[in-house]
Scaffold this motif. Sequence first.
Motif, PDB file in Angstrom:
ATOM      1  N   THR A 141       0.783  -1.161  -0.046  1.00  0.00           N
ATOM      2  CA  THR A 141      -0.245   0.020   0.023  1.00  0.00           C
ATOM      3  C   THR A 141       0.796   1.141  -0.099  1.00  0.00           C
ATOM      4  N   GLU A 142       2.059   1.220   0.947  1.00  0.00           N
ATOM      5  CA  GLU A 142       2.750   2.312   0.744  1.00  0.00           C
ATOM      6  C   GLU A 142       3.565   2.509  -0.344  1.00  0.00           C
ATOM      7  N   PHE A 143       4.163   1.668  -1.129  1.00  0.00           N
ATOM      8  CA  PHE A 143       4.782   1.810  -2.311  1.00  0.00           C
ATOM      9  C   PHE A 143       3.767   2.115  -3.364  1.00  0.00           C
ATOM     10  N   SER A 144       2.472   1.559  -3.331  1.00  0.00           N
ATOM     11  CA  SER A 144       1.732   2.022  -4.561  1.00  0.00           C
ATOM     12  C   SER A 144       1.290   3.308  -4.219  1.00  0.00           C
ATOM     13  N   ASP A 145       0.914   3.801  -3.070  1.00  0.00           N
ATOM     14  CA  ASP A 145       0.593   5.238  -2.723  1.00  0.00           C
ATOM     15  C   ASP A 145       1.895   6.039  -3.207  1.00  0.00           C
ATOM     16  N   ARG A 172       2.040   6.520  -7.115  1.00  0.00           N
ATOM     17  CA  ARG A 172       0.995   7.215  -7.752  1.00  0.00           C
ATOM     18  C   ARG A 172       1.229   8.738  -7.440  1.00  0.00           C
ATOM     19  N   ALA A 173       1.433   9.089  -6.023  1.00  0.00           N
ATOM     20  CA  ALA A 173       1.663  10.527  -5.638  1.00  0.00           C
ATOM     21  C   ALA A 173       2.824  11.112  -6.214  1.00  0.00           C
ATOM     22  N   GLY A 174       3.764  10.427  -6.393  1.00  0.00           N
ATOM     23  CA  GLY A 174       5.092  11.181  -7.241  1.00  0.00           C
ATOM     24  C   GLY A 174       5.132  10.763  -8.703  1.00  0.00           C
ATOM     25  N   TRP A 213      -1.749   7.613 -16.274  1.00  0.00           N
ATOM     26  CA  TRP A 213      -1.637   6.513 -15.322  1.00  0.00           C
ATOM     27  C   TRP A 213      -2.664   5.448 -15.969  1.00  0.00           C
ATOM     28  N   ARG A 214      -3.995   5.718 -15.965  1.00  0.00           N
ATOM     29  CA  ARG A 214      -5.108   4.773 -16.416  1.00  0.00           C
ATOM     30  C   ARG A 214      -4.624   4.170 -17.910  1.00  0.00           C
ATOM     31  N   LEU A 215      -4.373   5.133 -18.830  1.00  0.00           N
ATOM     32  CA  LEU A 215      -3.934   4.549 -20.298  1.00  0.00           C
ATOM     33  C   LEU A 215      -2.664   3.507 -20.123  1.00  0.00           C
ATOM     34  N   ILE A 216      -1.850   3.949 -19.456  1.00  0.00           N
ATOM     35  CA  ILE A 216      -0.811   3.033 -19.380  1.00  0.00           C
ATOM     36  C   ILE A 216      -0.994   1.631 -18.791  1.00  0.00           C
ATOM     37  N   THR A 217      -1.889   1.828 -17.839  1.00  0.00           N
ATOM     38  CA  THR A 217      -2.389   0.588 -17.136  1.00  0.00           C
ATOM     39  C   THR A 217      -3.252  -0.213 -17.983  1.00  0.00           C
ATOM     40  N   LEU A 218      -4.203   0.396 -18.853  1.00  0.00           N
ATOM     41  CA  LEU A 218      -4.860  -0.485 -19.779  1.00  0.00           C
ATOM     42  C   LEU A 218      -4.376  -0.919 -20.664  1.00  0.00           C
ATOM     43  N   GLN A 276       9.657  11.468 -16.345  1.00  0.00           N
ATOM     44  CA  GLN A 276       8.464  10.844 -17.004  1.00  0.00           C
ATOM     45  C   GLN A 276       8.609   9.659 -17.833  1.00  0.00           C
ATOM     46  N   ILE A 277       9.683   9.327 -18.372  1.00  0.00           N
ATOM     47  CA  ILE A 277      10.025   8.136 -18.920  1.00  0.00           C
ATOM     48  C   ILE A 277      10.049   6.967 -17.912  1.00  0.00           C
ATOM     49  N   CYS A 278      10.869   7.354 -16.920  1.00  0.00           N
ATOM     50  CA  CYS A 278      10.931   6.552 -15.643  1.00  0.00           C
ATOM     51  C   CYS A 278       9.364   6.007 -15.227  1.00  0.00           C
ATOM     52  N   ASP A 279       8.728   7.134 -15.111  1.00  0.00           N
ATOM     53  CA  ASP A 279       7.368   6.908 -14.632  1.00  0.00           C
ATOM     54  C   ASP A 279       6.470   5.797 -15.416  1.00  0.00           C
ATOM     55  N   ILE A 280       6.657   6.163 -16.665  1.00  0.00           N
ATOM     56  CA  ILE A 280       5.904   5.323 -17.582  1.00  0.00           C
ATOM     57  C   ILE A 280       6.441   3.804 -17.468  1.00  0.00           C
ATOM     58  N   ALA A 281       7.526   3.721 -17.310  1.00  0.00           N
ATOM     59  CA  ALA A 281       8.283   2.190 -17.007  1.00  0.00           C
ATOM     60  C   ALA A 281       7.768   1.728 -15.997  1.00  0.00           C
ATOM     61  N   LEU A 282       7.790   2.477 -14.636  1.00  0.00           N
ATOM     62  CA  LEU A 282       7.444   2.137 -13.325  1.00  0.00           C
ATOM     63  C   LEU A 282       5.875   1.706 -13.454  1.00  0.00           C
ATOM     64  N   CYS A 283       5.109   2.638 -14.155  1.00  0.00           N
ATOM     65  CA  CYS A 283       3.605   2.264 -14.113  1.00  0.00           C
ATOM     66  C   CYS A 283       3.386   0.761 -14.756  1.00  0.00           C
TER      67      CYS A 283
END
Length: 194
Positions: A47-51, A54-56, A64-69, A148-155
């Motif tokens: 939960t902490e990792f997920s939060d 998403r927060a960062g 986030w939703r598009l990448i996840t889909l 942002q590229i890192c965040d796409i990969a993380l998501c």
Amino acid sequence: MFLQTIEEEDATGKVAGIYEKQRAQVGFVMEAAKCFTARPDLLPIYTEFSDRLRAGFSLGLREWRLITLIAAKHIPSTYCSHVYGKQLIEDLGSKEAVLAVQRDFRTAGLSDKDVAMLAYAEKVARDAPHITGIDIERLRRVGFSDQQICDIALCASFRCFVSRFFDAMGAGTEAVFIDEDVEFRSAMSVGRPL
């Protein structure tokens, strides 16, 4: 659920607190949260990792939703496709727009930046060992920063992990996320049958 998990009425301590927070946010405790209680010590960590992830997140909730889909389609995860497909209806304006993205985001009328983001997310989910510097340069050319590229990969990577875990645990899609429209429901059912 295939394994024994902690039901709401039996939750205590940190698990009870996490359940209560989720009830306040979405109205119920999701199967996704319950999955982690087969190892209750991990639910607070997850939960902490997920939060924090998403927060960062340096892109928006829509992204986030598009990448996840797109990642969910290629895992394939029926659970996550239904949850995020349903949430994207408001972001994209219609079920038809969500279906177009899910079918082929390259021809769905998205911006060049969105297409590049989703092509990278798709490659993370399907074929990460073959990502090269060329893939990164494509993203930089359309305006993505390294963060942002890192965040796409993380998501996308995070979705691969949790979606596979949810399926391995037997998590079922909650009724609230299952659309009444047969075409939409069928398109979002990319993996385990409902």
